[in-house]
Design an enzyme around this catalytic site. Structure first.
Site, PDB file in Angstrom:
ATOM      1  N   SER A   1      61.950  11.963 -58.963  1.00  0.00           N
ATOM      2  CA  SER A   1      61.410  13.139 -59.668  1.00  0.00           C
ATOM      3  C   SER A   1      62.506  14.191 -59.792  1.00  0.00           C
ATOM      4  O   SER A   1      63.511  14.131 -59.066  1.00  0.00           O
ATOM      5  CB  SER A   1      60.246  13.713 -58.858  1.00  0.00           C
ATOM      6  OG  SER A   1      59.802  14.946 -59.413  1.00  0.00           O
TER       7      SER A   1
ATOM      8  N   TYR B   1      56.012  16.151 -50.963  1.00  0.00           N
ATOM      9  CA  TYR B   1      56.357  15.392 -52.170  1.00  0.00           C
ATOM     10  C   TYR B   1      57.865  15.421 -52.401  1.00  0.00           C
ATOM     11  O   TYR B   1      58.508  14.385 -52.579  1.00  0.00           O
ATOM     12  CB  TYR B   1      55.605  15.979 -53.367  1.00  0.00           C
ATOM     13  CG  TYR B   1      55.872  15.269 -54.679  1.00  0.00           C
ATOM     14  CD1 TYR B   1      55.254  14.055 -54.974  1.00  0.00           C
ATOM     15  CD2 TYR B   1      56.741  15.804 -55.628  1.00  0.00           C
ATOM     16  CE1 TYR B   1      55.490  13.397 -56.174  1.00  0.00           C
ATOM     17  CE2 TYR B   1      56.982  15.161 -56.829  1.00  0.00           C
ATOM     18  CZ  TYR B   1      56.352  13.959 -57.099  1.00  0.00           C
ATOM     19  OH  TYR B   1      56.604  13.311 -58.296  1.00  0.00           O
TER      20      TYR B   1
HETATM   21  P1  NAD Z   1      49.754   8.139 -62.320  1.00  0.00           P
HETATM   22  O1  NAD Z   1      48.836   8.764 -61.342  1.00  0.00           O
HETATM   23  O2  NAD Z   1      49.364   8.131 -63.764  1.00  0.00           O
HETATM   24  O3  NAD Z   1      50.114   6.652 -61.887  1.00  0.00           O
HETATM   25  C1  NAD Z   1      50.397   6.296 -60.555  1.00  0.00           C
HETATM   26  C2  NAD Z   1      49.887   4.903 -60.298  1.00  0.00           C
HETATM   27  O4  NAD Z   1      50.195   4.543 -58.943  1.00  0.00           O
HETATM   28  C3  NAD Z   1      48.367   4.779 -60.448  1.00  0.00           C
HETATM   29  O5  NAD Z   1      48.077   3.620 -61.207  1.00  0.00           O
HETATM   30  C4  NAD Z   1      47.858   4.646 -59.018  1.00  0.00           C
HETATM   31  O6  NAD Z   1      46.672   3.871 -58.917  1.00  0.00           O
HETATM   32  C5  NAD Z   1      49.045   3.944 -58.360  1.00  0.00           C
HETATM   33  N1  NAD Z   1      49.050   4.158 -56.916  1.00  0.00           N
HETATM   34  C6  NAD Z   1      48.891   5.320 -56.243  1.00  0.00           C
HETATM   35  N2  NAD Z   1      48.914   5.102 -54.930  1.00  0.00           N
HETATM   36  C7  NAD Z   1      49.097   3.768 -54.753  1.00  0.00           C
HETATM   37  C8  NAD Z   1      49.196   2.915 -53.613  1.00  0.00           C
HETATM   38  N3  NAD Z   1      49.098   3.392 -52.371  1.00  0.00           N
HETATM   39  N4  NAD Z   1      49.391   1.595 -53.813  1.00  0.00           N
HETATM   40  C9  NAD Z   1      49.466   1.083 -55.052  1.00  0.00           C
HETATM   41  N5  NAD Z   1      49.365   1.829 -56.166  1.00  0.00           N
HETATM   42  C10 NAD Z   1      49.180   3.161 -56.016  1.00  0.00           C
HETATM   43  O7  NAD Z   1      51.133   8.910 -62.122  1.00  0.00           O
HETATM   44  P2  NAD Z   1      52.567   8.841 -62.858  1.00  0.00           P
HETATM   45  O8  NAD Z   1      52.846  10.215 -63.317  1.00  0.00           O
HETATM   46  O9  NAD Z   1      52.662   7.708 -63.810  1.00  0.00           O
HETATM   47  O10 NAD Z   1      53.473   8.595 -61.573  1.00  0.00           O
HETATM   48  C11 NAD Z   1      54.340   7.506 -61.419  1.00  0.00           C
HETATM   49  C12 NAD Z   1      55.564   7.947 -60.631  1.00  0.00           C
HETATM   50  O11 NAD Z   1      56.261   8.952 -61.384  1.00  0.00           O
HETATM   51  C13 NAD Z   1      55.244   8.586 -59.281  1.00  0.00           C
HETATM   52  O12 NAD Z   1      56.149   8.069 -58.311  1.00  0.00           O
HETATM   53  C14 NAD Z   1      55.486  10.064 -59.517  1.00  0.00           C
HETATM   54  O13 NAD Z   1      55.889  10.741 -58.354  1.00  0.00           O
HETATM   55  C15 NAD Z   1      56.606  10.008 -60.550  1.00  0.00           C
HETATM   56  N6  NAD Z   1      56.740  11.246 -61.334  1.00  0.00           N
HETATM   57  C16 NAD Z   1      55.761  11.650 -62.204  1.00  0.00           C
HETATM   58  C17 NAD Z   1      55.933  12.835 -62.921  1.00  0.00           C
HETATM   59  C18 NAD Z   1      54.894  13.336 -63.888  1.00  0.00           C
HETATM   60  O14 NAD Z   1      54.998  14.495 -64.345  1.00  0.00           O
HETATM   61  N7  NAD Z   1      53.906  12.579 -64.256  1.00  0.00           N
HETATM   62  C19 NAD Z   1      57.080  13.607 -62.732  1.00  0.00           C
HETATM   63  C20 NAD Z   1      58.042  13.173 -61.839  1.00  0.00           C
HETATM   64  C21 NAD Z   1      57.864  11.984 -61.135  1.00  0.00           C
END
Ligand code: NAD
Length: 262
Positions: A144, A159
């Site tokens: 991130s 986080y």
């Molecule tokens: P999201 O919530 O849409 O998707 C996350 C997925 O991970 C979901 O399908 C959830 O069911 C799965 N998940 C959560 N906990 C789990 C576990 N214990 N075991 C297996 N699966 C699990 O979120 P996203 O935004 O697509 O996030 C994906 C990655 O991107 C994360 O690591 C997040 O920190 C990172 N990220 C997201 C953003 C943003 O703005 N969306 C920004 C920076 C980093």
């Protein structure tokens, strides 16, 4: 990058049921990979698989919690047995967890963010790397801007700590795994439109906030509009492909310049 860049490859994507994980799974499958769709929620993963199959791609649903060692071992084994080998791993599953001042953040809240984001990344790599040592491959960790360039999200201490640690792991392992032809890099997304906010708990964030004023245009490339999961998936696909064959141990910020301002 050739449109069938992943033909004959097997890929594992964690958190494949929504957001960045789903977009990445679709992108890799479109390039010809067999994609192991790993996550906690079976019906979400099935929807990703339906979408992949509707456009002629291949995937396997792997229900597992990334923080559970036994479930991860079995899931990786199932994927490897499907066609033999594992070439691409995207350690993406993650949660925002609870954002609160440090004196209010409860130990169990801290632990659950660490368990999914950091232990989950460790377990994903622990079980995958053994399968990749003979063939080489590419690992992409989804970190991130928080914890790598940005420290202004109020209360996001747990986080940010996991996201900083993920980048440390990437740099450490780039050296360890180079001898096996395994590359490992990180993408560091800024604000991306996904489901992640639905699973974020916040408390007393105001108390943890520093009243800085950001310059106009929070995200310079878009005038403030969040990025899309597909925009992150394209960068992950680049890092997974041979187009990045001399790149390892490197973070790429996918944020429209957001982290340079914040
Ligand atoms: P999201 O919530 O849409 O998707 C996350 C997925 O991970 C979901 O399908 C959830 O069911 C799965 N998940 C959560 N906990 C789990 C576990 N214990 N075991 C297996 N699966 C699990 O979120 P996203 O935004 O697509 O996030 C994906 C990655 O991107 C994360 O690591 C997040 O920190 C990172 N990220 C997201 C953003 C943003 O703005 N969306 C920004 C920076 C980093």
């Amino acid at each position: 990058m050739n449109s069938k860049a992943f033909e004959g490859k097997t890929a594992l994507v964690t958190g494949a049921g929504s957001g960045i994980g789903r977009a990445t799974s679709l992108r890799l499958a479109r390039g010809g990979a067999l994609v192991g769709l790993l996550g906690r929620t079976e019906d979400e993963l099935q929807e990703t698989l339906d979408e992949i199959q509707a456009s002629g791609g291949e995937g396997i649903v792997l229900v597992a919690d990334v923080s559970e060692a036994g479930e991860m071992e079995q899931a990786v084994e199932r994927l490897v047995n499907a066609r033999g080998g594992l070439h691409i791993v995207v350690a993406n599953a993650g949660i925002n967890g609870t954002w609160a001042p440090i004196d209010d953040l409860r130990p169990e809240e801290f632990d659950s963010t660490i368990a999914v984001n950091l232990r989950g990344t460790y377990l994903t790599l622990h079980h995958s790397v053994r399968q990749m040592k003979s063939s080489g491959g590419s690992i992409v960790v989804v970190s991130s801007i928080n914890g790598t360039r940005t420290f202004t999200t109020p209360g996001a201490t747990a986080y940010s700590a996991t996201k900083a640690a993920q980048l440390a792991m990437v740099q450490q392992l780039a050296l360890e795994l180079g001898q096996y032809g395994i590359r490992i890099n990180a993408v560091c997304p800024g604000a991306i439109d996904t489901e992640i906010d639905d699973n974020t708990r916040t408390r007393k964030q105001r108390e943890a906030e520093v009243p800085v004023e950001f310059p106009e245009g929070d995200i310079p490339l878009t005038g403030g509009k969040a990025g899309t999961a597909a925009e992150v998936a394209d960068v992950i696909a680049f890092l997974a492909s041979d187009a990045s064959r001399h790149v390892t141990g490197t973070p790429i910020w996918v944020d429209g310049g957001q982290s340079l301002l914040r």
